[in-house]
Structure formats: C-alpha cells, structure tokens
Write a protein that holds these residues in place. Structure first.
Motif, PDB file in Angstrom:
ATOM      1  N   SER A 283      -9.914  58.266  76.526  1.00  0.00           N
ATOM      2  CA  SER A 283     -10.982  58.887  75.690  1.00  0.00           C
ATOM      3  C   SER A 283     -10.622  58.597  74.112  1.00  0.00           C
TER       4      SER A 283
ATOM      5  N   ALA B 153      -6.650  59.983  79.028  1.00  0.00           N
ATOM      6  CA  ALA B 153      -7.591  60.420  77.905  1.00  0.00           C
ATOM      7  C   ALA B 153      -6.718  60.904  76.498  1.00  0.00           C
TER       8      ALA B 153
ATOM      9  N   PHE C  78      -8.310  54.858  82.230  1.00  0.00           N
ATOM     10  CA  PHE C  78      -9.249  54.832  81.000  1.00  0.00           C
ATOM     11  C   PHE C  78      -8.555  55.755  79.903  1.00  0.00           C
TER      12      PHE C  78
HETATM   13  C1  LIG Z   1      -7.555  64.712  80.513  1.00  0.00           C
HETATM   14  C2  LIG Z   1      -8.900  64.459  80.183  1.00  0.00           C
HETATM   15  N1  LIG Z   1      -9.641  63.741  80.950  1.00  0.00           N
HETATM   16  C3  LIG Z   1     -10.859  63.326  80.435  1.00  0.00           C
HETATM   17  C4  LIG Z   1     -11.469  63.535  79.208  1.00  0.00           C
HETATM   18  C5  LIG Z   1     -12.934  63.265  79.099  1.00  0.00           C
HETATM   19  O1  LIG Z   1     -12.962  62.580  77.704  1.00  0.00           O
HETATM   20  P1  LIG Z   1     -14.428  62.508  77.017  1.00  0.00           P
HETATM   21  O2  LIG Z   1     -14.333  63.950  76.101  1.00  0.00           O
HETATM   22  O3  LIG Z   1     -14.173  61.459  76.199  1.00  0.00           O
HETATM   23  O4  LIG Z   1     -15.433  62.426  78.061  1.00  0.00           O
HETATM   24  C6  LIG Z   1     -10.710  64.274  78.349  1.00  0.00           C
HETATM   25  C7  LIG Z   1     -11.302  64.759  77.176  1.00  0.00           C
HETATM   26  O5  LIG Z   1     -11.845  65.471  76.792  1.00  0.00           O
HETATM   27  C8  LIG Z   1      -9.443  64.847  78.816  1.00  0.00           C
HETATM   28  O6  LIG Z   1      -8.654  65.713  78.147  1.00  0.00           O
END
Ligand SMILES: Cc1ncc(COP(=O)(O)O)c(C=O)c1O
Length: 404
Positions: free
Chosen positions: A176, A154, A174
């Motif tokens: 973000s 992300a 995945f």
């Molecule tokens: C390390 C991490 N994992 C997962 C996410 C989840 O992404 P999203 O905000 O697009 O749901 C984020 C972001 O907020 C993140 O910083």
C-alpha cells in the motif's frame, strides 16, 4: 497545545508535489512506478492499483478464477487493518478469522495448524508494523491443501527478511502507498508475483479497472498539498483536532473505489522510491531510542525488539497492562504533543455488520482481543525528534511507573 507529532507519515516537499503534478510525457506513470517497484523487490510481474485494498481484491479475484474447486474462504488475522476484510468481501469471498499471537502479531501457531482446510482459497499474512512472519510453517500448511499465500506488505515496503523483500514471501503479494505507509503517494497499491499463471489473471482483472478521472486527480493534488504542508508537528495539531476530517480512522467499507493508480501518484512514487531505504533507517534509529528508553520498564513490552538489530517499524508497537492503562497513556501522550495511537479499535469479529461475511461462528479470539485492548503504537517517522522520544519515555514512566 500547538504541537502534535503525526502517528505516521513521510516528509514530502511542495516542490515534489509540483513535480508530480507536471506532465512529463510518460503516458502511464502508475504502470511505470509499479514496474520500478517490481524491479526493486525482485518480482517478475507487478501491477498498479489505486489502493492496497484494490490490489488485494484483484489478487483474490484472480486466485478464485485459478482455483480448480469452489474454494470461497480467505483466512485473515482477527486483528489487522479493516481494509483487509473489506477487500475479501468486495471479491465476493467469505472471511475466515484466525487468532494472532499478541507478542509476535503473527498468526498464533495453534491457529496455523487449523488452516489446512479444503474450503480455504488463500491465507493473507499481514506483517503489521514491519514485524516478520513465520513463513516456513505457513508454507507447509498451505502446501498440504493447495492454499495460496498472500504476502500483505502494506506496512513493510522495503524491508527484507530471510534474504527477500517483503511482499515476495508468498505466491503473490502487495504494497500500500497510502498516507501512513513506509512510502506514500497519498493513495496507491502495487501487486507483485513471480508466478506467470497468477500474473496472467491479475493482468486480466486489472485491465477492467478505469484510471482516476481528471477531477479526482485534481482532488488528489489538493490533498497532497495539504499533506505536504500539515505533517510537521507544529501544524499537524490543527487538522488532527478537527474530528470531521476523520484523520486516522479505519473503516470497514466493502464498497470502496477500485481503480488503477493515477498519473500524479505514479510520478510522485517514481520521485520518492529511492528514498525508502533512508526513511526505513530513520525509523530503525528512532525505534532504537524508544526501545532503549523503555527497556527497564517491566510493565510494558515493545514488540519484536529482542536482539541487536532494530526493525524499521512503521510504528513501534508497545503492549501495556490493560485497556484502562492504555487509554490513560494515550491521553497523557496526546497532551504532551505525541501522536501515539491505539491502531485498530477492535478485533475483526467485533466490527459492526461483519457477521454475515464471516465463514464461521467463532467469535473468541483472545490474542487479538489482548492487542485491541492493550496496544499503543509510537511514531517513528522523520518528524519525530529526540526530545519527542525522551518526553514519551518520561510520560510512560510517570503514568505507569517503571516497575511491574
Ligand atoms: C495491513 C494492511 N493491509 C491492507 C491495507 C490496505 O491498504 P490501502 O489503505 O492502501 O487500501 C492496509 C492499509 O490501510 C494495511 O495496513
């Protein structure tokens, strides 16, 4: 008073927002964007989602279906984005927290050894701010007990390490494309994998999700216009001084909306995708300036900064002496127009209401606690000027002194 750099973000022009709003005959722009992302990172299969957490939740549901025995626990770092925990809970699984090393922000080596357990379905590896993880040791732990490795990229889209792109180090990964990320479509997520068995399941889970309604696309358009107009430091001070907007807040909310990626976000992603290298190289250069300026200060530590090359940090993480000093520094920087942030307000174990979702009673995570107390992150995005960097360094010297 009328100047504040945002903690993170990318310049998007109103012209680009207008382009993204224009219908172009492509029926599913989100799917097209995720295909381009997959091509770029060398993943055979890619899937679009409305957010990174929706991507992670779908990945976890898919892995739970594939798992032959009843594994129901997911290892996540005791210090990371609260959305990671939200996604585990939304997938109907239990959270197993594991401590981190406060200097690498990766799993602590002694914690990694304890992960080889039969109840564990997957380990989520979050390369916070773009810092690399020790994949070799995680792979050997995972292989012993058939645990899946999820590369949570992300915060590291477009960054390569060990010859491959972030997001493709594990069995599945995945990205973000939320507001403060390496590349943003305002909100969005893409899951990637090279494993056909995992891809089949994710495809089936994704097919059950709806596309955003017309109304929500209109609201996204409005938010994109505001984002485009307000990220400059000359304007950003205004929305950031309105607490009810909740800018920069991180919440634990397992009831989040799950959907596919909208057409507007998909078209914007297609427009901006080629820019990620330039954005990441600006981040490296700004981080280098900070690191050089701070290098003689013994009472702080810029994380991951050893060596010649500078990482394209999404934000530059710096550890200070203790919480008191950290809070003083943040106040002084904000007064000087620098949007540094403390990132996540607590460890995962201290999130109110999380207890019933935890797989164990362990609450003591010294590495994660040190980071929650002592971390500041400095902005590295293209709106940060040299004079912002020099002012930041001067303030840090003034508030905490240059010695130990
Ligand atoms: C390390 C991490 N994992 C997962 C996410 C989840 O992404 P999203 O905000 O697009 O749901 C984020 C972001 O907020 C993140 O910083």
């Amino acid at each position: 008073m009328f100047y504040l750099t945002a903690p993170a973000g990318i310049p998007i022009s109103l012209h680009e927002v207008a382009e993204a709003a224009r219908q172009d005959g492509c029926t599913h722009s989100g799917a097209e964007f995720s295909r381009l992302v997959g091509d770029m990172v060398g993943a055979r299969y890619s899937f679009d989602f409305g957010s990174g957490r929706a991507a992670l939740c779908s990945i976890l549901r898919s892995l739970a279906m594939l798992s032959k025995n009843d594994r129901d626990q997911v290892v996540i770092p005791a210090y990371t984005c609260f959305s990671v925990a939200s996604a585990v809970v939304r997938a109907g699984l239990k959270i197993r927290l594991s401590d981190i090393d406060p200097v690498t922000l990766d799993y602590a080596p002694e914690a990694t050894v304890r992960m080889a357990q039969p109840q564990i379905l997957a380990i989520v590896v979050c390369s916070l701010f773009g810092l690399p993880s020790r994949w070799d040791s995680l792979r050997s732990t995972a292989a012993k007990t058939g645990i899946y490795l999820i590369d949570d990229a992300a915060q590291s889209f477009g960054i390569e390490s060990d010859g491959v792109f972030s997001g493709t180090h594990g069995d599945v990964g995945f990205y973000s494309f939320g507001r403060g990320k390496n590349l943003t479509t305002y909100s969005g997520g893409v899951a990637v994998t090279n494993r056909p068995d995992i891809a089949n399941r994710i495809g089936a889970v994704q097919a059950q999700l709806a596309y955003p309604s017309r109304r929500s696309q209109l609201s996204t358009l409005g938010r994109l216009v505001a984002y485009s107009a307000m990220l400059r430091p000359e304007v950003y001070w205004l929305p950031s001084s309105l607490p009810f907007l909740g800018i920069g807040e991180t919440v634990f909310d397992p009831g989040f909306c799950q959907s596919r990626l909208g057409d507007i976000e998909g078209r914007l992603g297609r427009l901006l995708l080629d820019r990620v290298d330039v954005l990441n190289s600006v981040r490296s250069s700004t981080a280098r300036l900070f690191i050089d300026g701070l290098s003689s200060m013994e009472s702080l530590q810029a994380l991951g900064s050893a060596g010649e090359t500078t990482l394209p940090y999404l934000r530059l993480p710096v550890l200070l002496k203790d919480r008191k000093v950290r809070d003083r520094v943040l106040i002084s920087l904000r007064k000087a127009g620098i949007g540094a942030s403390a990132m996540y307000p607590s460890t995962m174990a201290d999130i109110p209401g999380i207890e019933s979702y935890l797989a164990s009673d362990e609450r003591d995570f010294p590495g994660a606690t040190a980071v929650a107390d002592r971390l500041i992150t400095l902005p590295t995005h293209p709106y940060v000027s040299r004079s912002d960097v020099y002012r930041t360094v001067a303030i840090l010297r003034e508030v905490i002194g240059s010695g130990s």
